[in-house]
Design a protein around this motif. Structure first.
Motif, PDB file in Angstrom:
ATOM      1  N   ALA A   1      31.396  43.245  29.466  1.00 13.60           N
ATOM      2  CA  ALA A   1      32.279  44.057  29.138  1.00 13.60           C
ATOM      3  C   ALA A   1      31.831  44.911  27.742  1.00 13.60           C
ATOM      4  O   ALA A   1      32.597  45.596  27.238  1.00 13.60           O
ATOM      5  N   LEU A   2      30.522  44.921  27.680  1.00 13.94           N
ATOM      6  CA  LEU A   2      30.047  45.842  26.782  1.00 13.94           C
ATOM      7  C   LEU A   2      29.265  46.719  27.678  1.00 13.94           C
ATOM      8  O   LEU A   2      28.626  46.217  28.726  1.00 13.94           O
ATOM      9  N   ASN A   3      29.017  48.331  27.542  1.00 18.85           N
ATOM     10  CA  ASN A   3      28.232  48.998  28.153  1.00 18.85           C
ATOM     11  C   ASN A   3      26.839  48.705  28.023  1.00 18.85           C
ATOM     12  O   ASN A   3      26.204  48.022  26.956  1.00 18.85           O
TER      13      ASN A   3
ATOM     14  N   GLU B   1      37.059  41.678  18.325  1.00 21.72           N
ATOM     15  CA  GLU B   1      38.503  41.962  18.394  1.00 21.72           C
ATOM     16  C   GLU B   1      39.062  41.553  19.860  1.00 21.72           C
ATOM     17  O   GLU B   1      40.127  41.193  19.883  1.00 21.72           O
ATOM     18  N   ALA B   2      38.139  41.781  20.877  1.00 18.83           N
ATOM     19  CA  ALA B   2      38.374  41.441  22.166  1.00 18.83           C
ATOM     20  C   ALA B   2      38.129  39.966  22.219  1.00 18.83           C
ATOM     21  O   ALA B   2      38.458  39.275  23.357  1.00 18.83           O
TER      22      ALA B   2
ATOM     23  N   ARG C   1      32.726  45.183  16.839  1.00 20.49           N
ATOM     24  CA  ARG C   1      33.577  45.279  16.809  1.00 20.49           C
ATOM     25  C   ARG C   1      34.366  44.699  18.085  1.00 20.49           C
ATOM     26  O   ARG C   1      35.339  43.943  18.020  1.00 20.49           O
ATOM     27  N   LYS C   2      33.912  45.279  19.089  1.00 19.96           N
ATOM     28  CA  LYS C   2      34.617  44.815  20.481  1.00 19.96           C
ATOM     29  C   LYS C   2      34.452  43.401  20.612  1.00 19.96           C
ATOM     30  O   LYS C   2      35.480  42.537  20.999  1.00 19.96           O
TER      31      LYS C   2
ATOM     32  N   ARG D   1      30.384  49.493  17.089  1.00 20.39           N
ATOM     33  CA  ARG D   1      31.388  49.609  17.855  1.00 20.39           C
ATOM     34  C   ARG D   1      31.172  48.227  18.706  1.00 20.39           C
ATOM     35  O   ARG D   1      32.282  47.627  19.118  1.00 20.39           O
TER      36      ARG D   1
END
Lengths: 127, 426
Positions: B131-133, B177-178, B173-174, B170
């Motif tokens: 889910a991370l690039n 947060e996710a 944070r993802k 970022r």
């Protein structure tokens, strides 16, 4: 008849100044409070920004998990689930099981975490 | 023993390079998130600078840092609880502010069988979560597990420090947060989660090895780091054939590092001084590969390692078993039908069946794919044509290849070939 209200908003990187954000929150509270008082409120929440989104797409042989929100303009919003999952991995497992061909051709599931905004109770006194 | 600040700084840098990934992995588990863990580690390093300059180097610097950082974490949570409960916390604060003494026995913290040993694997899976690039996966892996600083990563991947820093923020944070989990995936998810993890390690290695640009010293660090992380992966999940294959592949490629670049120029495999190859590394790579193939199932990393192994075992370039390599590429192409694999297959066909046969495979490729912008396709074509004596056509192909790469080492190589052709052409 239940209706779903989809809020579309342009995301700006720096976000709103606190006082503007407060004003918007107040606006939501007013509408939600009124709907709750009338007994027609089913559910509402705010989504976390698209930077927290994950897209799960089936490709026939398996599933692709991708960073970011869905971006295919040919696909249209067709429904929603709100599930309480332990973590993103559990959410992804569920996303793989949700059919996406509801409107004909295949689609994808975008997973967005919810903020968990407190919704006013029907009896909540209005300011 | 008294240290001055310079020595203390050197000792701290050594711990940062060697141990910060391991320490941070544990701190992240304890803190339940990246930000606090990183803050605690930074504070521990700052405290070490003062304490070590004054009181000398502790017996085990990494353990000292670990203990100091864990105490910082306790500080944070106490401070927060205090804020919540409005309790008098002076007593706790006094306790927790005491730093470990240089001689404090903390060996148990560094025991490789302790749970912290698994922390790195957990963290690897988090950093390489699908889910991370991929750019974020790479940056996060190097930054948190590699002990490589943000400026160094930016330099290696030709991005600005601010872009990279933003990417890291970022991604973290993802994760937060996710709620991307910090755990070793259960067996039924392991296969799909290992694939991106291996891909990240191999990309880190390749970025160091292929030298698409940048500082050669930083690049060597990337290769060494990728190998180190692949070793960690194999230590932690020893029964996976592709994990073994990946490590074997890296070791076999890396064994040629000293022969591959001479006077800042790329030396092709055929022309390398094979006495410069690192034999013990080749032996290790082959042994790993053999145990991977015994274990099975065979996958792309093992096949690529097998190809590298055939090259490694040839005493001279002329003795290379190209037929076997062509067969391995054919199998690899079935598993992974990518244009790059096809290009390599064409080269192996040229070497085993003749350059005319190789050239017709290249023609097929060019017609059927989007490889036209790929400099290696034109470099290979130029090479085949040159060997077939079709000098003018070779010159055109070399010039086309030159327009498609910015890498100085690769450009230098192509220019050298062109100069050679021009001599023949007169």
């Amino acid at each position: 008849m239940n209706y779903m209200f989809l809020i579309y908003s342009q995301e700006i990187a720096e976000g709103l100044p606190p006082e503007d954000a407060m004003a918007i929150m107040e606006g939501h509270r007013a509408v939600l409070g009124e709907a709750a008082a009338k007994g027609i409120l089913v559910s509402a929440d705010a989504l976390k920004p698209t930077a927290t989104a994950t897209t799960v797409r089936g490709n026939g042989s398996g599933y692709l998990t991708l960073d970011g929100p869905f971006a295919e303009t040919k696909e249209q919003l067709a429904g929603y689930y709100i599930l309480n999952c332990d973590d993103l991995d559990e959410a992804i497992e569920w996303a793989k099981r949700i059919p996406t061909a509801c409107k004909g051709a295949t689609g994808c599931i975008e997973i967005r975490p919810l903020h968990g905004v407190q919704i006013p109770a029907p009896s909540a006194p209005k300011a | 023993m008294n240290l001055n600040a310079v020595d203390a700084k050197e000792a701290i840098e050594a711990v940062f390079r060697k141990d910060s990934g391991r320490i941070l992995a544990t701190l992240i588990r304890v803190a339940g998130g990246f930000d606090r863990a990183e803050e605690a580690l930074q504070e521990a390093f700052a405290a070490a600078l003062v304490a070590w300059s004054e009181r000398g180097l502790p017996e085990n610097p990494a353990a000292w840092i670990t203990v100091a950082a864990r105490r910082k974490l306790i500080d944070y949570s106490r401070a927060e609880r205090t804020k919540r409960d409005k309790e008098d916390s002076i007593r706790y604060e006094m306790e927790s502010r005491a730093l470990p003494s240089p001689a404090e026995p903390v060996h148990m913290l560094l025991n490789s069988q302790s749970p912290e040993y698994d922390d790195r694997l957990r963290l690897m899976f988090t950093c390489c979560h699908p889910a991370l690039n991929q750019e974020s996966q790479i940056a996060l892996t190097l930054r948190t597990l590699g002990g490589i600083t943000t400026p160094e990563i930016a330099k290696a991947f030709l991005t600005s420090e601010s872009t990279l820093a933003q990417r890291l923020v970022r991604a973290k944070r993802k994760i937060h947060e996710a709620r991307i989990p910090y755990e070793i995936p259960p067996p039924h998810r392991l296969a799909e989660r290992l694939a991106p993890l291996r891909a990240v390690l191999y990309l880190i290695f390749n970025e160091g090895y292929a030298a698409s640009s940048g500082d050669s010293l930083v690049r060597r660090d990337l290769c060494a780091e990728a190998i180190r992380l692949a070793r960690v992966l194999n230590d932690l999940l020893p029964d996976d054939a592709e994990n073994l294959g990946l490590l074997a592949l890296m070791l076999l490629h890396d064994s040629r590092r000293d022969a591959r670049i001479q006077n800042a120029q790329l030396v092709i495999l055929e022309e390398q001084d094979r006495s410069l190859w690192h034999r013990e590394q080749i032996a290790e790579g082959i042994a790993l590969l053999e145990s991977a193939l015994r274990r099975g199932p065979t996958g792309p990393y093992q096949l690529q390692a097998a190809i590298a192994g055939v090259h490694a075992e040839a005493i001279t370039a002329a003795e290379t078993d190209w037929r076997q390599i062509a067969a391995l590429y054919a199998t690899l192409y079935r598993l992974n039908p990518s244009p790059v694999v096809a290009l390599n297959q064409a080269v192996s066909i040229a070497m085993s069946e003749g350059f005319a046969a190789g050239l017709s495979r290249l023609d097929e490729l060019e017609a059927s794919s989007e490889l036209d912008g790929y400099y290696l396709l034109h470099a290979a074509r130029a090479d085949f044509l040159r060997r077939l004596g079709r000098t003018e056509e070779a010159r055109v192909a070399y010039e086309r290849a030159l327009t498609l790469t910015v890498n100085p080492v690769e450009r230098e190589f192509l220019k050298k070939r062109l100069a050679g052709l021009r001599q023949i052409l007169g």
